[in-house]
Scaffold this motif. Structure first.
Motif, PDB file in Angstrom:
ATOM      1  N   PRO A 259       0.837  -1.212   0.000  1.00  0.00           N
ATOM      2  CA  PRO A 259       0.000   0.000   0.000  1.00  0.00           C
ATOM      3  C   PRO A 259       0.864   1.251   0.000  1.00  0.00           C
ATOM      4  CG  PRO A 259       0.020  -1.019   2.178  1.00  0.00           C
ATOM      5  CD  PRO A 259       0.714  -1.973   1.254  1.00  0.00           C
ATOM      6  N   LEU A 260       0.423   2.248  -0.754  1.00  0.00           N
ATOM      7  CA  LEU A 260       1.208   3.475  -0.875  1.00  0.00           C
ATOM      8  C   LEU A 260       0.299   4.686  -0.760  1.00  0.00           C
ATOM      9  CD1 LEU A 260       4.118   4.234  -3.269  1.00  0.00           C
ATOM     10  CD2 LEU A 260       2.152   5.769  -3.288  1.00  0.00           C
ATOM     11  N   MET A 261       0.735   5.673   0.015  1.00  0.00           N
ATOM     12  CA  MET A 261       0.001   6.926   0.184  1.00  0.00           C
ATOM     13  C   MET A 261       0.831   8.088  -0.344  1.00  0.00           C
ATOM     14  SD  MET A 261      -1.415   6.932   4.068  1.00  0.00           S
ATOM     15  CE  MET A 261      -2.284   5.538   4.785  1.00  0.00           C
ATOM     16  N   VAL A 262       0.143   9.068  -0.912  1.00  0.00           N
ATOM     17  CA  VAL A 262       0.761  10.355  -1.231  1.00  0.00           C
ATOM     18  C   VAL A 262      -0.010  11.412  -0.450  1.00  0.00           C
ATOM     19  CG1 VAL A 262       1.345  12.036  -3.003  1.00  0.00           C
ATOM     20  CG2 VAL A 262       1.410   9.595  -3.542  1.00  0.00           C
ATOM     21  N   ILE A 263       0.675  12.101   0.458  1.00  0.00           N
ATOM     22  CA  ILE A 263       0.069  13.170   1.253  1.00  0.00           C
ATOM     23  C   ILE A 263       0.563  14.505   0.702  1.00  0.00           C
ATOM     24  CG2 ILE A 263      -0.226  14.138   3.561  1.00  0.00           C
ATOM     25  CD1 ILE A 263      -1.303  11.328   3.397  1.00  0.00           C
ATOM     26  N   ASN A 264      -0.336  15.466   0.554  1.00  0.00           N
ATOM     27  CA  ASN A 264       0.053  16.779   0.030  1.00  0.00           C
ATOM     28  C   ASN A 264       1.054  17.437   0.977  1.00  0.00           C
ATOM     29  OD1 ASN A 264       0.061  19.630  -0.708  1.00  0.00           O
ATOM     30  ND2 ASN A 264      -1.724  19.154  -1.960  1.00  0.00           N
ATOM     31  N   SER A 265       2.275  17.641   0.489  1.00  0.00           N
ATOM     32  CA  SER A 265       3.342  18.183   1.335  1.00  0.00           C
ATOM     33  C   SER A 265       3.143  19.656   1.663  1.00  0.00           C
ATOM     34  CB  SER A 265       4.703  17.992   0.650  1.00  0.00           C
ATOM     35  OG  SER A 265       4.710  18.602  -0.631  1.00  0.00           O
ATOM     36  N   GLY A 266       2.229  20.325   0.950  1.00  0.00           N
ATOM     37  CA  GLY A 266       1.983  21.733   1.218  1.00  0.00           C
ATOM     38  C   GLY A 266       0.996  21.979   2.340  1.00  0.00           C
ATOM     39  N   ASP A 267       0.379  20.918   2.852  1.00  0.00           N
ATOM     40  CA  ASP A 267      -0.590  21.055   3.939  1.00  0.00           C
ATOM     41  C   ASP A 267       0.121  21.318   5.263  1.00  0.00           C
ATOM     42  OD1 ASP A 267      -3.328  21.204   3.992  1.00  0.00           O
ATOM     43  OD2 ASP A 267      -3.654  19.095   3.537  1.00  0.00           O
ATOM     44  N   SER A 268      -0.633  21.776   6.252  1.00  0.00           N
ATOM     45  CA  SER A 268      -0.069  21.982   7.586  1.00  0.00           C
ATOM     46  C   SER A 268       0.236  20.626   8.216  1.00  0.00           C
ATOM     47  CB  SER A 268      -1.059  22.749   8.463  1.00  0.00           C
ATOM     48  OG  SER A 268      -2.201  21.941   8.740  1.00  0.00           O
ATOM     49  N   GLU A 269       1.066  20.631   9.256  1.00  0.00           N
ATOM     50  CA  GLU A 269       1.439  19.371   9.903  1.00  0.00           C
ATOM     51  C   GLU A 269       0.217  18.677  10.507  1.00  0.00           C
ATOM     52  OE1 GLU A 269       4.371  18.081   9.576  1.00  0.00           O
ATOM     53  OE2 GLU A 269       5.110  19.854   8.534  1.00  0.00           O
TER      54      GLU A 269
END
Length: 444
Positions: A259-269
């Motif tokens: 399984p692989l996720m991509v989280i938007n790196s521009g979002d807040s922590e």
């Protein structure tokens, strides 16, 4: 002189070659494929480029590009290389007989998908292609090295509900649930989250971290230990391709082995933590797809509910909440205190208060307007900062390592060392040029 004869789909080049005997000559016919003009147009449009924009990017006069797209001219190899780079397609694509079918990226859970521009959608599609290519290579490598293990949490809820994988069946199940059944399902999902995160990332440990960044790092590390690859990414390698969380917040490939996720790196922590938990619930449901801020889809509402309950349980919230709904400034102040105390976002706390009936709809709407305005202002400020030169900031490889995560880096390094992965394939997984793989994996 070589002679040429062209027809749809191929060009024949006749050349003379010298045989062993100097006095004898033979005629050899070489058949080479022509690029498909229809594919050229399709590749440009799916890259979100007008004819003028494409001509500028590939350093070609517009009328010449138009002739190529009409099949009246043949691009040179250097032109094709530039097109492949700017259209984000492998060169072999241009020789296909038919336009490829649209890739299956799972379910698009985004509520505003129809509002995005062709260029925005082209950027998202390119990002999803990268994610799926990486995931497929990872799984194939694990299977080749006989390390493929079925992860028990992928499909945990779907199997418990005895449902097929289609999103429609999960959606209907959620709609048909009674209130008590829904609460029980949320409880089951919370158990699934604990199965993934383990004892090293309990809710109490998460809240005890010194800041939101540390809390997210803890969540991410726990996911990676469980076999989930978590990438942080919001561009295609340049500032001009940055994608805000309005466009996408996260994407997950719900594969039972890799399984692989991509989280938007521009979002807040804090938002990254929420998105990560949200996507784990998608894994429990075995639902591959892309998400944004959508609140109306039953599956998205359920994932949000579970993520919110894990971060801020009903009993904990009710035990500390003493807010006065009649005084909005004081209410906002109390929410800020909870955010600092538990490393949460303002929007998430306000949403949980509304879900628990502790604030009215009117008050909730007012708070969300304020928080969305502040979030947008902060996003624009950070965007402006990122366009300027940032002396003393992290270098390229440091940033890339942070975005790829320890799980991905360790996997690539280990497989290269064992011979299970070539440097070229590792470059595809890591999203870098082959000559940068060693520098990325072995920092000085």
């Amino acid at each position: 002189m070589p002679s040429t004869k062209s027809k749809r789909g191929e060009v024949q080049l006749f050349v003379h070659s010298i045989c062993c005997s100097e006095s004898s000559k033979s005629l050899i016919c070489l058949v080479m494929p022509l690029v498909n003009p229809d594919i050229m147009v399709w590749a440009r449009k799916t890259a979100g480029l007008t004819i003028e924009e494409a001509a500028t990017k590939i350093q070609l006069e517009r009328h010449k590009l138009e002739k190529i797209e009409r099949g009246e001219d043949i691009p040179t190899p250097s032109m094709l290389r530039r097109m492949a780079e700017k259209y984000r397609r492998p060169p072999v694509t241009f020789y296909l007989e038919d336009i490829p079918r649209k890739s299956n990226y799972g379910t698009d859970f985004r509520g505003r998908a129809k509002e995005y521009t062709p260029k925005e959608e082209a950027h998202v599609s390119a990002l999803l292609r990268y994610a799926q290519s990486s995931q497929q290579l990872i799984r194939a490598t694990l299977e080749l090295e006989e390390e493929a293990i079925i992860l028990p949490f992928v499909g945990f809820l779907r199997q418990k509900w005895n449902l097929p994988k289609e999103a429609g069946s999960v959606k209907q199940r959620l709609l048909d649930m009674s209130t008590s059944q829904y609460k029980e399902s949320v409880s089951d999902a919370l158990g699934g989250l604990d199965l993934v995160l383990g004892d090293e990332c309990t809710r109490d440990i998460y809240h005890a971290q010194p800041n939101k960044a540390k809390s997210f790092k803890l969540l991410r590390a726990s996911c990676e230990r469980s076999g989930i690859f978590v990438i942080l990414k919001n561009d295609l390698g340049s500032y001009h391709t940055k994608m805000s969380s309005n466009l996408f917040r996260a994407f997950v490939v719900a594969d039972e082995i890799a399984p692989l996720m991509v989280i938007n790196s521009g979002d807040s922590e804090a938002a990254k933590s929420f998105s990560l938990l949200h996507e784990i619930v998608h894994l429990l449901l075995e639902q591959t797809g892309i998400s944004d801020l959508e609140l109306s889809n039953p599956i998205e509402k359920f994932c949000n509910q579970v993520a919110g309950q894990w971060l801020l349980p009903s009993e904990s919230l009710k035990a500390v909440w003493t807010g006065d709904q009649s005084r909005l400034p004081e209410l906002a102040g109390m929410i800020s205190q909870l955010c600092e105390q538990w490393n949460l976002s303002h929007m998430m706390v306000a949403t949980r208060l509304h879900q628990e009936g502790l604030i009215l709809q009117e008050v909730y709407s007012q708070l969300m307007e304020v928080y969305k305005f502040e979030w947008e202002r902060s996003r624009q400020h950070n965007q402006k900062k990122s366009t300027g030169k940032q002396d003393g900031g992290p270098g390229y490889f440091t940033t890339q390592r942070s975005r790829l995560g320890e799980g991905m880096l360790h996997f690539a390094d280990r497989m290269i060392q064992s011979g299970g992965l070539t440097v070229s394939k590792a470059a595809i997984i890591l999203g870098v040029k082959p000559w940068n793989v060693s520098k990325l994996l072995n920092p000085k």
